[in-house]
Scaffold this motif. Structure first.
Motif, PDB file in Angstrom:
ATOM      1  N   VAL A  79      30.237  -0.272  -6.240  1.00  0.00           N
ATOM      2  CA  VAL A  79      29.252   0.732  -6.653  1.00  0.00           C
ATOM      3  C   VAL A  79      29.463   2.006  -5.835  1.00  0.00           C
ATOM      4  O   VAL A  79      29.567   1.957  -4.610  1.00  0.00           O
ATOM      5  N   LYS A  80      29.530   3.140  -6.520  1.00  0.00           N
ATOM      6  CA  LYS A  80      29.663   4.431  -5.849  1.00  0.00           C
ATOM      7  C   LYS A  80      28.423   5.275  -6.101  1.00  0.00           C
ATOM      8  O   LYS A  80      27.865   5.248  -7.198  1.00  0.00           O
ATOM      9  N   LYS A  81      28.007   6.016  -5.081  1.00  0.00           N
ATOM     10  CA  LYS A  81      26.832   6.872  -5.193  1.00  0.00           C
ATOM     11  C   LYS A  81      27.220   8.336  -5.001  1.00  0.00           C
ATOM     12  O   LYS A  81      28.215   8.659  -4.356  1.00  0.00           O
ATOM     13  N   THR A  82      26.402   9.207  -5.588  1.00  0.00           N
ATOM     14  CA  THR A  82      26.624  10.647  -5.483  1.00  0.00           C
ATOM     15  C   THR A  82      25.356  11.312  -4.947  1.00  0.00           C
ATOM     16  O   THR A  82      24.248  10.928  -5.327  1.00  0.00           O
ATOM     17  N   LYS A  83      25.547  12.295  -4.066  1.00  0.00           N
ATOM     18  CA  LYS A  83      24.405  13.024  -3.521  1.00  0.00           C
ATOM     19  C   LYS A  83      23.816  13.911  -4.601  1.00  0.00           C
ATOM     20  O   LYS A  83      24.528  14.617  -5.319  1.00  0.00           O
ATOM     21  N   LEU A  84      22.502  13.868  -4.724  1.00  0.00           N
ATOM     22  CA  LEU A  84      21.819  14.625  -5.763  1.00  0.00           C
ATOM     23  C   LEU A  84      21.491  16.041  -5.293  1.00  0.00           C
ATOM     24  O   LEU A  84      21.041  16.247  -4.158  1.00  0.00           O
ATOM     25  N   THR A  85      21.702  16.998  -6.186  1.00  0.00           N
ATOM     26  CA  THR A  85      21.343  18.380  -5.876  1.00  0.00           C
ATOM     27  C   THR A  85      19.835  18.518  -5.756  1.00  0.00           C
ATOM     28  O   THR A  85      19.314  19.207  -4.871  1.00  0.00           O
ATOM     29  N   THR A  86      19.139  17.838  -6.677  1.00  0.00           N
ATOM     30  CA  THR A  86      17.679  17.814  -6.637  1.00  0.00           C
ATOM     31  C   THR A  86      17.224  16.377  -6.407  1.00  0.00           C
ATOM     32  O   THR A  86      17.389  15.528  -7.295  1.00  0.00           O
ATOM     33  N   PRO A  87      16.689  16.073  -5.239  1.00  0.00           N
ATOM     34  CA  PRO A  87      16.267  14.690  -4.947  1.00  0.00           C
ATOM     35  C   PRO A  87      15.206  14.184  -5.922  1.00  0.00           C
ATOM     36  O   PRO A  87      14.422  14.965  -6.464  1.00  0.00           O
ATOM     37  N   LEU A  88      15.192  12.868  -6.118  1.00  0.00           N
ATOM     38  CA  LEU A  88      14.171  12.226  -6.931  1.00  0.00           C
ATOM     39  C   LEU A  88      13.034  11.754  -6.033  1.00  0.00           C
ATOM     40  O   LEU A  88      13.199  11.628  -4.825  1.00  0.00           O
ATOM     41  N   THR A  89      11.906  11.470  -6.639  1.00  0.00           N
ATOM     42  CA  THR A  89      10.776  10.888  -5.921  1.00  0.00           C
ATOM     43  C   THR A  89      10.449   9.557  -6.575  1.00  0.00           C
ATOM     44  O   THR A  89      10.157   9.511  -7.778  1.00  0.00           O
ATOM     45  N   ASP A  90      10.512   8.459  -5.801  1.00  0.00           N
ATOM     46  CA  ASP A  90      10.256   7.155  -6.401  1.00  0.00           C
ATOM     47  C   ASP A  90       8.752   6.909  -6.526  1.00  0.00           C
ATOM     48  O   ASP A  90       7.933   7.760  -6.162  1.00  0.00           O
ATOM     49  N   HIS A  91       8.376   5.735  -7.077  1.00  0.00           N
ATOM     50  CA  HIS A  91       6.961   5.472  -7.354  1.00  0.00           C
ATOM     51  C   HIS A  91       6.134   5.317  -6.081  1.00  0.00           C
ATOM     52  O   HIS A  91       4.915   5.324  -6.123  1.00  0.00           O
ATOM     53  N   ASP A  92       6.818   5.167  -4.924  1.00  0.00           N
ATOM     54  CA  ASP A  92       6.103   5.091  -3.645  1.00  0.00           C
ATOM     55  C   ASP A  92       6.000   6.446  -2.957  1.00  0.00           C
ATOM     56  O   ASP A  92       5.463   6.549  -1.855  1.00  0.00           O
ATOM     57  N   GLY A  93       6.554   7.479  -3.627  1.00  0.00           N
ATOM     58  CA  GLY A  93       6.494   8.820  -3.049  1.00  0.00           C
ATOM     59  C   GLY A  93       7.645   9.141  -2.118  1.00  0.00           C
ATOM     60  O   GLY A  93       7.652  10.202  -1.483  1.00  0.00           O
ATOM     61  N   ASN A  94       8.629   8.255  -2.025  1.00  0.00           N
ATOM     62  CA  ASN A  94       9.783   8.489  -1.152  1.00  0.00           C
ATOM     63  C   ASN A  94      10.836   9.338  -1.851  1.00  0.00           C
ATOM     64  O   ASN A  94      11.020   9.256  -3.068  1.00  0.00           O
ATOM     65  N   LYS A  95      11.545  10.139  -1.062  1.00  0.00           N
ATOM     66  CA  LYS A  95      12.609  10.977  -1.598  1.00  0.00           C
ATOM     67  C   LYS A  95      13.885  10.148  -1.773  1.00  0.00           C
ATOM     68  O   LYS A  95      14.298   9.412  -0.882  1.00  0.00           O
ATOM     69  N   VAL A  96      14.503  10.269  -2.945  1.00  0.00           N
ATOM     70  CA  VAL A  96      15.775   9.595  -3.225  1.00  0.00           C
ATOM     71  C   VAL A  96      16.830  10.679  -3.320  1.00  0.00           C
ATOM     72  O   VAL A  96      16.810  11.517  -4.227  1.00  0.00           O
TER      73      VAL A  96
END
Length: 223
Positions: A79-96
């Protein structure tokens, strides 16, 4: 002439089979806001080589917060991941700040590779899905002879269409992975009640037929 006519249907069947033999995703549609298990069906189109690697690229324009891979016997995944230009916010309010951008499966040996005339399926779970739109999963299929089938055409009528998932319909609440347990229980109850009534109905029908047959016999004897 008969041989020519007989050959036409065979040619049509062969053409249809070739046209439909492409990497696809099931289901091809899912409700917004929920989680979905995606199954990538991979047919082997080569007559002389086996499929040894599958690379599925997840859309970064609609990044998916949660992605998990189901292990596949005889294959190793990465699995490969990419850094997001605009972070997401999960249902717990944490920044992804990162999202999965690629999942690669590689056959451990020639034995587990997908041979000519075969197909295999690879599963991932993704979510939450966006509010609407089309998610395109461009895919590369590598063969044992080094050739690569590039399933990247975003137009479904293209020669190598990419697997796509349509997201639409009623939004499912975040964290909702499956159908409501109450609805499933109600459906099971209805099926059970229907099944329990079946023997009674059949018994009544049998009695009616027997009585009718006996009455018909008496009428015949009297006549």
């Amino acid at each position: 002439m008969g041989l020519v006519v007989a050959a036409v249907p065979a040619l049509l069947v062969a053409t249809a089979t070739t046209a439909s033999a492409h990497v696809s995703v099931n289901p091809d549609s899912a409700p917004a806001g929920g989680y979905s298990k995606l199954t990538f069906k991979v047919p082997n189109e080569s007559n002389s080589a086996s499929t040894t690697k599958l690379q599925v690229f997840l859309p970064i324009d609609h990044p998916l917060e949660a992605v998990s891979v189901q292990p596949h016997a005889g294959w190793t995944y990465e699995v490969k991941k990419t850094k997001l230009t605009t972070p997401l916010t999960d249902h717990d309010g944490n920044k992804v700040t990162q999202a999965v951008s690629e999942v690669t499966w590689t056959a451990d040996s020639a034995t587990s590779a997908i041979r000519s005339g075969e197909f295999d399926e690879f599963n991932i779970s993704v979510g939450p899905l966006p509010d609407s739109g089309t998610l395109t999963f461009k895919t590369l299929q590598t063969y044992s002879d080094g050739s690569v089938a590039r399933w990247i055409d975003e137009d479904e009528s293209g020669e190598k269409p990419a697997p796509t998932l349509e997201v639409a319909g009623e939004t499912v609440g975040a964290g909702h992975h499956e159908d409501s347990g109450d609805e499933g229980h109600a459906a099971d109850t209805e099926e059970a009640e229907a099944a329990s009534k079946t023997p009674l109905v059949l018994s009544i029908v049998a009695i009616v037929i027997a009585v009718a047959g006996a009455g018909l016999g008496v009428i015949r004897r009297r006549s």
